[in-house]
Design an enzyme around this catalytic site. Structure first.
Site, short mmCIF file in Angstrom:
data_model
loop_
_atom_site.label_atom_id
_atom_site.label_comp_id
_atom_site.label_asym_id
_atom_site.label_seq_id
_atom_site.Cartn_x
_atom_site.Cartn_y
_atom_site.Cartn_z
N ASP A 83 -7.76 -7.32 1.03
CA ASP A 83 -6.85 -7.40 2.18
C ASP A 83 -7.63 -6.83 3.35
O ASP A 83 -8.54 -6.01 3.15
CB ASP A 83 -5.59 -6.54 1.97
CG ASP A 83 -5.87 -5.07 2.20
OD1 ASP A 83 -6.45 -4.44 1.31
OD2 ASP A 83 -5.56 -4.55 3.30
N ASP A 95 0.87 -1.18 0.00
CA ASP A 95 0.00 0.00 0.00
C ASP A 95 0.91 1.23 0.00
O ASP A 95 2.06 1.18 0.45
CB ASP A 95 -0.96 -0.01 1.19
CG ASP A 95 -2.13 0.94 0.96
OD1 ASP A 95 -2.19 1.59 -0.11
OD2 ASP A 95 -3.00 1.04 1.85
N SER A 96 0.35 2.33 -0.50
CA SER A 96 1.18 3.47 -0.87
C SER A 96 1.50 4.42 0.27
O SER A 96 2.36 5.28 0.12
CB SER A 96 0.45 4.25 -1.96
OG SER A 96 -0.85 4.58 -1.49
N GLY A 131 -11.29 4.02 -0.36
CA GLY A 131 -12.27 4.94 0.24
C GLY A 131 -13.56 4.27 0.67
O GLY A 131 -14.58 4.94 0.85
N GLY A 159 -0.58 6.72 1.81
CA GLY A 159 -1.51 7.83 2.03
C GLY A 159 -2.48 7.50 3.16
O GLY A 159 -2.68 8.27 4.10
#
Ligand code: PRF
Length: 376
Positions: free
Chosen positions: A271, A92-93, A221, A95
């Protein structure tokens, strides 16, 4: 990376497929255990591979960048070498984690400024930096840098936030396409659909992303405080638009029932921390419903943890023993619970896949949803 659709369910939008990466093949639908800091908490790699039969695990850019840090990861030769997991890894990035974990975060056009939750040090994540970090970690699947809008955001906020996520996505692709993999195997980039609970924003986001021709696409989101029905509605809106011949990944979701509802709507990858986190608190998932092992009722129940046995811990240990370990805060309790719950999640998606291929997914799913919600 290659995605091969093997079977489309005729009654629902469920699909079965194969993702091929340089670290191996992933059968979809798939659940990816979360290994935030380069470890799936409390679970050895041999258990993860041989008992749980995980095909891909997650790592987190935010955590790995702060600790052990990029120099160590580079010296190790990437995360696969560092933690010995030789199957695919998705990262995951950051953010989402910046917003949930760090202190004093500030968002602007350039990126996200934050203070480390470990030592208070100041950092800036930009789309470019986040691409570079994930290249260094050596993830097979790299996620775009996005802003995850809260589930109760108003329309104006959600629209502005989506604009930022879209501009960041263009910068992610520009950086990703102008850099090379570090360790000789392929890496690919998945964009993330945002847009909160607003169908027109979700449509716009999905249309923009569909044009990018990425190897796979994610839905973010969701499961962030909105009603569950809204989540399902947004998945339908988005999956109507996202390319059918590419895998779809629903980020951070969810309960066993959420997984089946999303698979029915055409999601291929999941996930969630729920199997490990809830396991550590004594919640055990079974195909007949959930069990809270802290409950006194299990104190003298010497029957197996789960007679349906998806992993070696299920018949080896009794409910009474696990109740005792969890009440006594023993390490082994959380290990047993994590192995059991992860094996259960992997079993669930494997069964879903089997029934999609057999052509009776809808019937099976209806029956499962009926029993998974029980509290035993
Ligand atoms: N974005 C990213 N990671 C995530 C999410 C998101 O929206 C979610 C939301 N369920 C979980 N993890 N980058």
């Amino acid at each position: 990376m290659k995605f091969e659709l093997q079977h489309n369910d005729t009654k629902t939008n469920a699909r079965a497929g194969l993702i091929t990466t340089d670290h191996g093949v992933i059968e979809t639908p798939i659940f990816m255990p979360v290994g935030t800091q380069g470890t799936v908490k409390g679970v050895h790699m041999t258990e993860l591979k041989e008992d749980i039969k995980a095909q891909i695990i997650l790592g987190n850019t935010y955590h790995l960048y702060l600790r052990p840090g990029l120099e160590i990861l580079k010296k190790a030769g990437g995360l696969h070498k560092f933690n010995t997991w030789d199957r695919p890894i998705l990262t995951d990035s950051g953010g989402f984690q910046v917003f949930s974990l760090s202190d004093n975060r500030k968002l602007h056009e350039e990126g996200a400024e934050f203070r480390s939750h470990i030592d208070g040090s100041k950092h800036l994540f930009t789309p470019e930096k986040v691409m570079d970090i994930q290249r260094i970690i050596g993830a097979d699947i790299i996620m775009a840098f996005d802003e995850c809008c809260p589930g109760d955001a108003d329309y104006d906020y959600a629209k502005k936030s989506l604009g930022l996520t879209e501009r960041w996505l263009d910068r992610c692709f520009a950086r990703f396409n102008s850099t090379d993999p570090k360790y000789g195997y392929q890496q690919c980039l998945f964009p993330i659909v945002q847009g909160c609970v607003y169908p027109d924003l979700r449509r716009r986001a999905a249309e923009n992303i569909a044009e990018k021709g990425a190897d796979g696409n994610a839905i973010g989101g969701l499961a962030v405080g909105e009603p569950t029905e809204k989540m399902y509605e947004m998945i339908e809106v988005v999956n109507d638009i996202l390319p059918k011949d590419k895998p779809r990944y629903l980020m951070g979701v969810g309960t066993p029932i959420n997984l089946l509802e999303a698979i029915e709507r055409g999601v291929d990858m999941f996930d969630c921390i729920m199997p490990t986190r809830n396991g550590r608190n004594g919640q055990i998932f079974t195909q007949y419903g959930t069990i809270n092992l802290r409950n006194k009722k299990w104190e003298d129940d010497f029957s197996p943890i789960d007679p349906a046995a998806n992993s070696y811990v299920d018949t080896l240990y009794s409910k009474a023993y696990l109740h005792h370990l969890i009440k006594a805060n023993e390490m082994l309790g959380l290990q047993i619970a994590s192995v059991h719950n992860l094996a259960f999640y992997l079993w669930l998606v494997k069964e879903a896949r089997k029934h999609i291929i057999a052509g009776d997914f809808a019937t099976w799913k209806g029956m499962m949803v009926g029993q998974l919600g029980n509290r035993l």
